[in-house]
Design a protein around this motif. Structure first.
Motif, PDB file in Angstrom:
ATOM      1  N   ASP A  40       0.829  -1.195   0.000  1.00  0.00           N
ATOM      2  CA  ASP A  40       0.000   0.000   0.000  1.00  0.00           C
ATOM      3  C   ASP A  40       0.868   1.252   0.000  1.00  0.00           C
ATOM      4  OD1 ASP A  40      -2.554   1.301   0.129  1.00  0.00           O
ATOM      5  OD2 ASP A  40      -2.096   1.805   2.207  1.00  0.00           O
ATOM      6  N   SER A  42       4.010   1.601  -1.074  1.00  0.00           N
ATOM      7  CA  SER A  42       4.702   1.792  -2.348  1.00  0.00           C
ATOM      8  C   SER A  42       3.708   2.232  -3.433  1.00  0.00           C
ATOM      9  CB  SER A  42       5.416   0.502  -2.775  1.00  0.00           C
ATOM     10  OG  SER A  42       4.487  -0.500  -3.079  1.00  0.00           O
ATOM     11  N   HIS A  43       2.484   1.753  -3.336  1.00  0.00           N
ATOM     12  CA  HIS A  43       1.451   2.142  -4.301  1.00  0.00           C
ATOM     13  C   HIS A  43       1.134   3.628  -4.148  1.00  0.00           C
ATOM     14  CE1 HIS A  43      -1.930   1.624  -6.988  1.00  0.00           C
ATOM     15  NE2 HIS A  43      -2.701   2.252  -6.124  1.00  0.00           N
ATOM     16  N   LYS A  44       1.010   4.080  -2.911  1.00  0.00           N
ATOM     17  CA  LYS A  44       0.721   5.494  -2.659  1.00  0.00           C
ATOM     18  C   LYS A  44       1.874   6.371  -3.109  1.00  0.00           C
ATOM     19  CE  LYS A  44      -2.699   5.176   0.992  1.00  0.00           C
ATOM     20  NZ  LYS A  44      -2.916   5.002   2.411  1.00  0.00           N
ATOM     21  N   LYS A  45       3.102   5.889  -2.908  1.00  0.00           N
ATOM     22  CA  LYS A  45       4.295   6.623  -3.319  1.00  0.00           C
ATOM     23  C   LYS A  45       4.307   6.782  -4.846  1.00  0.00           C
ATOM     24  CE  LYS A  45       8.024   5.835  -0.600  1.00  0.00           C
ATOM     25  NZ  LYS A  45       9.240   5.119  -0.200  1.00  0.00           N
ATOM     26  N   ALA A  46       3.994   5.708  -5.537  1.00  0.00           N
ATOM     27  CA  ALA A  46       3.962   5.733  -6.999  1.00  0.00           C
ATOM     28  C   ALA A  46       2.854   6.656  -7.488  1.00  0.00           C
ATOM     29  CB  ALA A  46       3.748   4.308  -7.528  1.00  0.00           C
ATOM     30  N   GLU A  47       1.729   6.649  -6.783  1.00  0.00           N
ATOM     31  CA  GLU A  47       0.614   7.501  -7.151  1.00  0.00           C
ATOM     32  C   GLU A  47       0.983   8.983  -6.984  1.00  0.00           C
ATOM     33  OE1 GLU A  47      -3.263   7.159  -5.073  1.00  0.00           O
ATOM     34  OE2 GLU A  47      -3.653   5.631  -6.570  1.00  0.00           O
ATOM     35  N   ALA A  48       1.664   9.268  -5.880  1.00  0.00           N
ATOM     36  CA  ALA A  48       2.079  10.657  -5.620  1.00  0.00           C
ATOM     37  C   ALA A  48       3.068  11.122  -6.674  1.00  0.00           C
ATOM     38  CB  ALA A  48       2.710  10.742  -4.234  1.00  0.00           C
ATOM     39  N   LYS A  49       3.957  10.230  -7.080  1.00  0.00           N
ATOM     40  CA  LYS A  49       4.938  10.559  -8.115  1.00  0.00           C
ATOM     41  C   LYS A  49       4.244  10.851  -9.438  1.00  0.00           C
ATOM     42  CE  LYS A  49       9.340   8.588  -7.445  1.00  0.00           C
ATOM     43  NZ  LYS A  49      10.225   7.439  -7.554  1.00  0.00           N
ATOM     44  N   ALA A  50       3.203  10.093  -9.742  1.00  0.00           N
ATOM     45  CA  ALA A  50       2.475  10.258 -11.000  1.00  0.00           C
ATOM     46  C   ALA A  50       1.753  11.596 -11.046  1.00  0.00           C
ATOM     47  CB  ALA A  50       1.477   9.115 -11.172  1.00  0.00           C
ATOM     48  N   HIS A  51       1.312  12.086  -9.892  1.00  0.00           N
ATOM     49  CA  HIS A  51       0.585  13.354  -9.842  1.00  0.00           C
ATOM     50  C   HIS A  51       1.490  14.552 -10.045  1.00  0.00           C
ATOM     51  CE1 HIS A  51      -3.376  11.962  -9.042  1.00  0.00           C
ATOM     52  NE2 HIS A  51      -2.991  11.231  -8.009  1.00  0.00           N
TER      53      HIS A  51
END
Length: 52
Positions: A40, A42-51
C-alpha cells in the motif's frame, strides 16, 4: 466423561497441533499484514509521483 489426562498421547498431540496452528496463524497473519502495508505504501508513493 472425564477429559483425557495430560499424558495420554492424543491430548498432547492435539495440544501441540493446536499450539502450532495458532502460532502459524499468527505468524502468517503478521507477515500478510506487513506485506499489504508495504504494498500500500509503495502504491501510494507511486501515485504521488504520477501526480507531480
Amino acid at each position: 466423561m472425564a477429559p483425557p489426562g495430560p499424558y495420554s498421547g492424543t491430548s498432547t498431540l492435539a495440544l501441540v497441533a493446536r499450539a502450532s496452528a495458532l502460532t502459524f496463524g499468527l505468524v502468517y497473519g503478521t507477515m500478510k499484514l506487513k506485506y499489504l502495508k508495504a504494498k500500500d505504501k509503495s502504491h501510494k508513493k507511486a501515485e504521488a509521483k504520477a501526480h507531480h
